[in-house]
Write a protein that holds these residues in place. Structure first.
Motif, PDB file in Angstrom:
ATOM      1  N   UNK A 103       0.742  -1.230  -0.038  1.00  0.00           N
ATOM      2  CA  UNK A 103      -0.039  -0.114   0.068  1.00  0.00           C
ATOM      3  C   UNK A 103       0.940   1.246   0.078  1.00  0.00           C
ATOM      4  N   UNK A 104       2.063   1.096   0.774  1.00  0.00           N
ATOM      5  CA  UNK A 104       2.859   2.442   0.812  1.00  0.00           C
ATOM      6  C   UNK A 104       3.447   2.505  -0.550  1.00  0.00           C
ATOM      7  N   UNK A 105       3.955   1.386  -1.113  1.00  0.00           N
ATOM      8  CA  UNK A 105       4.744   1.398  -2.465  1.00  0.00           C
ATOM      9  C   UNK A 105       3.660   2.013  -3.405  1.00  0.00           C
ATOM     10  N   UNK A 106       2.530   1.773  -3.527  1.00  0.00           N
ATOM     11  CA  UNK A 106       1.398   2.419  -4.148  1.00  0.00           C
ATOM     12  C   UNK A 106       1.656   3.765  -4.033  1.00  0.00           C
ATOM     13  N   UNK A 107       1.373   4.256  -2.698  1.00  0.00           N
ATOM     14  CA  UNK A 107       1.408   5.653  -2.464  1.00  0.00           C
ATOM     15  C   UNK A 107       2.643   6.347  -3.101  1.00  0.00           C
ATOM     16  N   UNK A 108       3.703   5.787  -2.943  1.00  0.00           N
ATOM     17  CA  UNK A 108       4.930   6.402  -3.326  1.00  0.00           C
ATOM     18  C   UNK A 108       5.101   6.247  -4.909  1.00  0.00           C
ATOM     19  N   UNK A 109       4.533   5.454  -5.526  1.00  0.00           N
ATOM     20  CA  UNK A 109       4.719   5.389  -6.856  1.00  0.00           C
ATOM     21  C   UNK A 109       5.415   4.467  -7.540  1.00  0.00           C
TER      22      UNK A 109
END
Length: 281
Positions: free
Chosen positions: A191-197
């Motif tokens: 989820x954080x990897x998605x938020x970071x791009x």
């Protein structure tokens, strides 16, 4: 467009750690060494390089036969744990030369994937660590399972990045976030990897294969020439700089792996006396 039945391409004498499949205009590269966590040893990266080279030839075929999209996926609970520390440690005094050969060979695969004009989708689950991060970053679109975790892990063991991670991460995330991942070895949940791009989509673990396959097939069904030229406009100027940078990465990680302190750290990690996740670096 002519469609051909799905076919698996692999040596007759033994299963390959990397399998290349062709299904009409869709090609799949499958990391198929699940029992090692798809760890990068010399045999693995040679198979990956050869699969990518064959894939490049397929993308250059006549319009009625060529590949229009690529799906990069892996068997087993982990996409890849990164470098095979057991193989590295087994080399002892010759580890520097071995790691250099592994890095150089893996970099041929990275350059080959990065240079494809057709869209590439990566499907990742479990651990995405070490060199697997750079490999994933060569894809144009990344679909991640909700349970996936990204971790560079190099500097925790006295190693330096390879597979283009130190070139691609700053360009994707900016210097601050790239350095955060590289210097602190933090684990980045999906989820954080998605938020970071770092990834484009996160789906439930059970839905990952179908979601990634559907995305790849939507690209096959699209306007191939427009897609390839759109990709070229966005990413086409990076190859020369990446090629030079990969040479520096290979030199640095080979030198780092030969240092006694780094060798000791790898041995301790494998013995379970150092903190960390996964097996690779």
């Amino acid at each position: 467009m002519t469609s051909r039945p799905a076919a698996r391409i692999q040596p007759d004498h033994a299963p390959s750690p990397v399998r290349l499949e062709r299904d009409g205009a869709l090609a799949r590269i499958v990391l198929a060494h699940a029992h090692t966590g798809n760890a990068f040893d010399l045999g693995f990266v040679r198979a990956l390089r050869d699969a990518v080279a064959q894939l490049a030839r397929w993308t250059e075929e006549a319009d009625s036969e060529k590949i229009e999209a690529v799906l990069l996926r892996a068997e087993g609970p982990n996409f890849s744990v990164g470098g095979d520390l057991r193989a590295f440690a087994a080399e002892q005094d010759t580890v520097g030369g071995y790691v250099r050969e592994v890095a150089d060979t893996a970099h041929e695969a990275v350059l080959g994937l990065a240079g494809l004009y057709v869209p590439v989708v990566a499907e990742v689950q479990g651990a995405v660590a070490g060199g697997a991060v750079g490999l994933t970053l060569t894809a144009d679109l990344v679909v991640a399972a909700r349970g996936a975790k990204v971790r560079l892990g190099y500097t925790a063991l006295g190693l330096t990045p390879d597979c283009g991670a130190s070139w691609l991460l700053p360009r994707l995330l900016g210097e601050r976030r790239a350095l955060d991942l590289l210097l602190t070895n933090r684990v980045l949940p999906a989820a954080e990897a998605e938020a970071w791009g770092l990834v484009n989509r996160v789906v439930d673990d059970a839905e990952l294969p179908s979601a990634a396959e559907a995305l790849a097939r939507s690209l096959v069904d699209g306007h191939g020439l427009a897609l390839s030229r759109a990709k070229l406009l966005v990413r086409g100027d990076r190859l020369d700089g990446l090629r030079d940078h990969l040479e520096c990465e290979a030199e640095f990680i080979a030198a780092a792996s030969a240092r006694p302190r780094t060798r000791k750290a790898m041995e301790e990690f494998l013995a379970g006396t150092r903190p960390g996740e996964g097996r690779g670096g």
